[in-house]
Design a protein around this motif. Structure first.
Motif, PDB file in Angstrom:
ATOM      1  N   HIS A 231       0.852  -1.204   0.000  1.00 34.93           N
ATOM      2  CA  HIS A 231       0.000   0.000   0.000  1.00 34.93           C
ATOM      3  C   HIS A 231       0.877   1.240   0.000  1.00 34.93           C
ATOM      4  CE1 HIS A 231       0.263   1.155   4.364  1.00 34.93           C
ATOM      5  NE2 HIS A 231       0.471  -0.128   4.539  1.00 34.93           N
ATOM      6  N   ASP A 252       6.541   1.489   6.391  1.00 36.97           N
ATOM      7  CA  ASP A 252       5.086   1.204   6.272  1.00 36.97           C
ATOM      8  C   ASP A 252       4.444   2.218   5.341  1.00 36.97           C
ATOM      9  OD1 ASP A 252       2.514   0.393   6.654  1.00 36.97           O
ATOM     10  OD2 ASP A 252       2.360   1.070   8.718  1.00 36.97           O
ATOM     11  N   ASP A 253       4.269   1.984   4.068  1.00 39.45           N
ATOM     12  CA  ASP A 253       4.691   0.769   3.416  1.00 39.45           C
ATOM     13  C   ASP A 253       5.405   1.127   2.113  1.00 39.45           C
ATOM     14  OD1 ASP A 253       4.990  -1.974   2.956  1.00 39.45           O
ATOM     15  OD2 ASP A 253       3.077  -2.128   1.955  1.00 39.45           O
ATOM     16  N   GLU A 286      -4.562   2.350   5.261  1.00 36.61           N
ATOM     17  CA  GLU A 286      -4.577   2.828   6.654  1.00 36.61           C
ATOM     18  C   GLU A 286      -5.929   3.424   7.028  1.00 36.61           C
ATOM     19  OE1 GLU A 286      -2.146   2.208   8.616  1.00 36.61           O
ATOM     20  OE2 GLU A 286      -0.242   2.202   7.527  1.00 36.61           O
ATOM     21  N   GLU A 311       4.559  -5.948   3.303  1.00 37.65           N
ATOM     22  CA  GLU A 311       4.440  -4.867   4.302  1.00 37.65           C
ATOM     23  C   GLU A 311       5.693  -4.822   5.159  1.00 37.65           C
ATOM     24  OE1 GLU A 311       2.233  -2.654   5.808  1.00 37.65           O
ATOM     25  OE2 GLU A 311       0.186  -3.309   5.392  1.00 37.65           O
TER      26      GLU A 311
HETATM   27 ZN   LIG Z   1       1.147  -0.994   6.339  1.00 41.13          ZN
END
Ligand SMILES: [Zn+2]
Length: 434
Positions: A231, A252-253, A286, A311
């Motif tokens: 993501h 992240d990420d 998120e 991830e």
């Molecule tokens: Zn993440």
């Protein structure tokens, strides 16, 4: 007789030439410098933490689109950008009558993208009844939420009063939702009405969001898809820590996206995938997982053979370098298939060592897994003690870029038998999932 120096020189030249030939036959190298370039772009302060709905997230999407195009991927449909709209409703008012009696507005929840909604028994809505239950609040909520998701049509859902405590949780469904022509009205109370009228007014903020999706078509098994994903959104600007308020999300990420881009280049160079490879950078992980939900709606789940979601692979795992873990290891046999492909290499993948953290359910893989797809997340993050997780200090300088390159290579190798069509992981048993 040639002198030793010349012989050595000619051997070196010979080896050099043959090494070059060998290198050309070998796959594209996962270059740490390239990973650093991608990280420095996506996790820079200019991106302001890549929050969903911001222009900076659009810049990130544009950058990823450029990378996919340069790697030689084809767009998934007409464009690399897979666009959709999310609405955030603001509740303005409600009136509900059942068999000519006005009922308390607390007992009605309207999930809609329609500013001025009026529903009665003649509107042609599907009517559902949810029967009494003494299950836990969470179980009751998920039963009602399932009625909402599976409705996929205009519906009125009459919910038994035994759901009284969990009913208000349904407002969570209308914090933000896909813009849709379908409306779902929940009514708490033991009614089997002859007549009803529900009127609701809302105002909406709209957000245009986009996934970035590219494809390498398979040589033979074109309609069998293998997904590599991460993501590209993060959590934006927030509470400052040590004078820094930008949550860069380098691990992240951006790390997962760097992996997806590197894998796209790698497999394009290898040019021998029998199955079709899909490279996806999801938005809004998120904030509700809307990106992967929209993505999954554009595909037939039964055609998706496997999903490698990536991830937080920027730090060394608890086992040290060259190792990572697979979430939901027991949910399909994809983990053992990956481990088999890694036999004899420098790399080891382990089952997720943090089962209490529920990581399987905490990323985009879960959306696909709920459709039966063998879909797992690969990570190296020490989730019991990751000092920079969801902090402004999740910055590029904290990453081990060399190890990331190794992990990306490992992910590529772990996918060998799945990509070639030799192995097909078992489907996830949806009824066993939360
Ligand atoms: Zn993440």
């Amino acid at each position: 007789m040639k002198n030793l120096f010349k012989i050595i020189t000619s051997i070196i030249i010979f080896l050099g030439i043959s090494y070059t030939c060998f290198a050309q036959k070998q796959a594209f190298n996962i270059d740490p410098k390239e990973i650093l370039r991608i990280e420095n772009t996506l996790a820079s302060d200019d991106m302001k933490g890549r929050k969903t709905g911001t222009p900076e997230l659009d810049s990130a999407a544009q950058f990823i689109e450029g990378e996919f195009s340069r790697a030689g991927l084809k767009p998934f449909s007409t464009s690399f950008l897979q666009e959709f709209v999310i609405v955030r409703p603001k509740f303005l008012g409600l009136k509900a009558e059942i068999d000519d009696k006005e009922i308390d507005t607390k007992n009605v929840i309207v999930v809609t993208s329609n500013a001025d909604l009026k529903v009665n028994e003649k509107s042609g809505y599907k009517i559902h009844y949810i029967k009494p239950s003494n299950a836990t609040d969470a179980a009751q909520f998920s039963r009602m939420a399932r009625a909402f998701v599976s409705a996929n049509e205009n519906a009125v859902v009459f919910v038994d009063t035994s759901f009284g405590k969990s009913f208000s949780r349904l407002t969570g469904l209308k914090r933000q939702l896909f813009k849709s022509d379908h409306n779902v009205v929940f009514v708490l109370g033991n009614y089997v009405p002859k007549e009803f009228t529900i009127k609701a007014k809302h105002a909406f903020d709209e957000m245009k969001l986009k996934n970035v999706v590219g494809v390498l078509h398979g040589k033979t098994k074109k309609n069998e898809y293998v997904i590599f994903s991460g993501h590209y959104d993060h959590i934006g600007i927030g509470k400052a820590e040590n004078g820094d308020s930008i949550y860069n999300g380098a691990n992240d990420d951006a790390a997962g996206i760097a992996a997806v881009i590197m894998l796209a280049n790698y497999f394009k160079a290898l040019n021998n995938n029998e199955r079709t490879l899909v490279f996806a950078a999801f938005t809004a992980e998120e904030s509700g997982g809307f990106g992967s939900q929209y993505f999954s709606q554009q595909m037939k789940p039964e055609e998706i053979i496997a999903m490698f979601n990536i991830e937080m692979i920027g730090t060394e795992s608890k086992w040290g370098k060259n190792s990572a873990f697979i979430t939901g290891y027991d949910k399909s046999d994809m983990g053992p298939i990956m481990q088999e492909s890694l036999k004899g290499t420098a790399f080891t993948f382990h089952p997720d060592p943090y089962p209490n953290q529920q990581l399987f359910y905490r990323s985009d893989n879960a959306t696909l897994a709920r459709l039966g797809v063998p879909a797992h997340t690969i990570s190296t993050s020490k989730m019991d003690a990751e000092p920079n997780y969801h902090k402004p200090s999740d910055e590029v300088k904290t990453l081990d870029i060399e190890n990331m390159a190794a992990i990306i290579k490992a992910i590529a190798l772990s996918a060998t038998s799945i990509i070639s069509g030799k192995a097909t992981p078992a489907r996830v048993k949806v009824e066993n999932l939360k």
